[in-house]
Structures are given as structure tokens and as C-alpha cells.
Scaffold this motif. Sequence first.
Motif, short mmCIF file in Angstrom:
data_model
loop_
_atom_site.label_atom_id
_atom_site.label_comp_id
_atom_site.label_asym_id
_atom_site.label_seq_id
_atom_site.Cartn_x
_atom_site.Cartn_y
_atom_site.Cartn_z
N TYR A 20 0.83 -1.21 0.00
CA TYR A 20 0.00 0.00 0.00
C TYR A 20 0.86 1.26 0.00
N GLY A 21 0.35 2.31 -0.67
CA GLY A 21 1.05 3.58 -0.68
C GLY A 21 0.09 4.72 -0.91
N SER A 22 0.60 5.94 -0.78
CA SER A 22 -0.19 7.14 -1.05
C SER A 22 0.38 7.82 -2.28
N ARG A 31 -4.19 10.03 -2.88
CA ARG A 31 -5.18 8.97 -2.59
C ARG A 31 -4.44 7.72 -2.13
N LEU A 32 -5.18 6.83 -1.47
CA LEU A 32 -4.60 5.57 -1.02
C LEU A 32 -4.59 4.58 -2.19
N GLY A 33 -3.45 3.92 -2.37
CA GLY A 33 -3.33 3.00 -3.49
C GLY A 33 -2.69 1.69 -3.09
N VAL A 34 -2.74 0.77 -4.04
CA VAL A 34 -2.07 -0.52 -3.86
C VAL A 34 -1.31 -0.78 -5.15
N ALA A 60 -12.71 3.36 5.21
CA ALA A 60 -11.33 3.48 5.67
C ALA A 60 -10.33 3.65 4.53
N ILE A 61 -10.75 3.35 3.30
CA ILE A 61 -9.82 3.53 2.18
C ILE A 61 -10.15 4.78 1.35
N ASP A 62 -11.21 5.48 1.74
CA ASP A 62 -11.59 6.69 1.01
C ASP A 62 -10.85 7.88 1.59
N THR A 63 -9.51 7.77 1.65
CA THR A 63 -8.66 8.78 2.29
C THR A 63 -7.35 8.86 1.52
N MET A 111 4.28 10.33 1.82
CA MET A 111 4.37 9.50 3.03
C MET A 111 3.12 8.61 3.08
N PRO A 112 3.28 7.30 3.27
CA PRO A 112 2.12 6.41 3.23
C PRO A 112 1.22 6.50 4.46
#
Length: 416
Positions: A20-22, A31-34, A60-63, A111-112
Amino acid sequence: MNTAAERFASPGFGPENLPYGSFSPKGAGPRLGVRLGGRAIDLQALSTAVEGLDGETRLAIDTPNLDALLTAGHQSWASLRRWLVDVVTREGLGDEVEAASFPVEQVEMHMPFTVADYVDYYASEHHASNIGKMFRPDQAPLLPNWKHLPVGYHGRAGTVIPSGRNFPRPKGLRPEPGGNPSFGPSRRLDIEAEIGFVLGGSAPAGEVGVAQAAAEHIFGAVLFNDWSARDIQNYEYVPLGPYLGKSFASSISLWVVPFEALGAARVDPPVRDVAVAGYLDDSAGGPWGLDITMEVIVDGQSISHPPVRTLYWTAPQMVAHMTVNGAGLRPGDFFGSGTVSGPEKNQRGSFMELSWGGKEPVLLADGKQMTFLGDGQTVTLRGTAPGPDGTIIDFGECTATILPATPAADSVPAGP
Ligand code: CA
């Protein structure tokens, strides 16, 4: 090719990893990504396109980063990973994943997660012994407490920085032969090749046991370079430990590898020859050692391969230790393992050890010799671990370049 994994996976970044990363696509917000292969997948967009993720985890992933997911807790982490593995390996969803993703070389990484509290351990016996031999040549290499508890100190959370951010050589007070220190740029700038652990969930009353730490709180791992100014450290560390010699910058890699992705990398830690207190007993539910091999690359030249599996203390033990006194644990808490050094010279994780205190210069492949870092030098950490069925888990890279020191604001004369 109908599955996203078939279309995009690459060695090290297959469906068994999914770190996971930002990230921000060009002209858009974070956005939060994979990551799957060379694609950064927008998790919020993917969860809109493909059903099946529970509502709490969708929130929790809508950030922009991992903060909300770390707060949501381990059930959401497991639920998200189950859904993700299914989505990227299911027939017919390649187009949906492609539409929600971007080539990694075209996104800006951030920063993740927001670092809450940061602790730095000292968990490598070879590293601690090497330092002991250099600093206390007349005594046993390890201090008497070392095998009874994982030695650590609290660091500055705000000085953990993302890979790729360069920083100026730190200034501070350096020891001088005459006794009085001099102020100026560090002359002994070093690296510390470490593995970092990202924690989530809450334990406000602390006392998180080894098993609970592993099951509920260790979210994932990153590469971690805890840059160190050895001269500043040497002058300041008595009696309370490291401070400004460590807190100018500590770099982390930007794709957080989930702890769940490291199942095939779990190995027995080294044999412990001293019995430990019950709260540090990690013999059940393990093994908790991790077979991650790091690589230290200086200006493009590989100089060392620190083996994480040689760490004497394991991650669940370190979590149990930091909370045993009732200290609470918060989402975003982060700790470094301490410099990872193996028994061989080319497995050492710092220039302090590689050059034996500056006395034995390191010979680079291009014929140059070096002891500590000069301005303009770039250090990159890489790391891999075995995944299931012969696959590889890639940690990406953790890199930065040393910029010249900013102009000195003040100085004190050297020596009397
Ligand atoms: Ca360190």
C-alpha cells in the motif's frame, strides 16, 4: 488475459505482495493506493467499480493515505486484502483494474501514513557486538542487559521522511581532541540499514502480548534508513542516548508491504542463549523471524546485503516490550529494528561497521574508497523476501542524496 494479475503483475509485485502507498496522479490529489506490477491502483476508485468490500473498510480507504485503515484495525486489513487478492486474480476484471490505476512512473508518491510515535531498536546482535568492540574494546562486546530486553529509544516521529526527499548534511557539536567540541557539519555521516514496522489498531492501556501484537497490531513493513551523524552522536549520547545525531532525517520506503504478505518469509530467529522474561517469549505461534534480505547501494554500486533473518529480537517481541509498562499503542506508531548486520563483512548495515570506525575504507566497484558519506552521494536500500510458491516479495527502494550543509549560523572554537 482477463485477470489483472495476468495483465500487470511483475516479479516482486504480484498478487502475493500488494503493498500500500499514497500517490497523486498528474494534476490530481493524493489517494490511497495498492501496487500491482508497474501499476498504482486507486483503491477508492476500484472499490466503486468492483463490489464486495464491506462498508466500514470502504470508508477506511476513502482517504489520501493509510491513516484511516490503520485506525480501522486488523479485521479491516484482512477484509481489504481478501477482496483485493480476489479482484486482481478474478477472470474478467482486468479492465476495471486498468481503469482505476496509473503507471507508477507517472504518479507522485507521498508519506504512506502519519507517523504517531517512533521508536528505534538495536536488535541485531552482530551490529551491537561490532559497535561494542569499537567503543569498548576492553569489555565484553554486548552490555549485560542486551539479551534480556530489546534495547531501544524514543525518536522524533516528525523527522521520518519519505524516500526520495534529499536533505542537507546535519550540523552540530563534534568531539575534538582537545576536549571542547566544535560546531559544524558532520564529518561522519552514516547510514543505518533497518527494517521498519508500521503499527495499527489501538491499545490505550498497553500490555500488548507477543501473540496479540502479531495478530492485531503489526500492519506491515518498510525499508528504513536511519541516517546517523556519528560524530554528533558520539559527543551527545552520554548519558541519555541518541538525539540530534539521529533526528535530522530517517527515510522510509513508500510501499508498505502488508505483514500478511510475509507469511512465506517467516523463519526461526537465531537461537537465544539467555532465557527471557515471560512477556518476551515468542516461541508460540511463530516463527517470527523474517527472511528479508536488504541491499545497500551507494552511487549505483552494491556494497552490502544485510540479512534481516539474523535479528536477535523479532517484531512481536519489540511491540510487547514497548507496551509492557502500560504505554499505549496508537495507529501509526512506527519502529525501526536497528541497523541490520550479518556475521560477514559484506552483510554490515552501516559505514561505521563497513569501514570499522573509519579505519578500513570500503573499496567500491569503481575503484574509489570511502569511509563516511560525502556531499552528493546517494544511498539506496532495496529489499526482497520469499513469497509463496517461489514468488518474491519486493519492498521497492528507500533512497536519498546528501546535500551540502546549509551555511553555519554559529561556531565554537575547537579545543582549549
Ligand atoms: Ca537506528
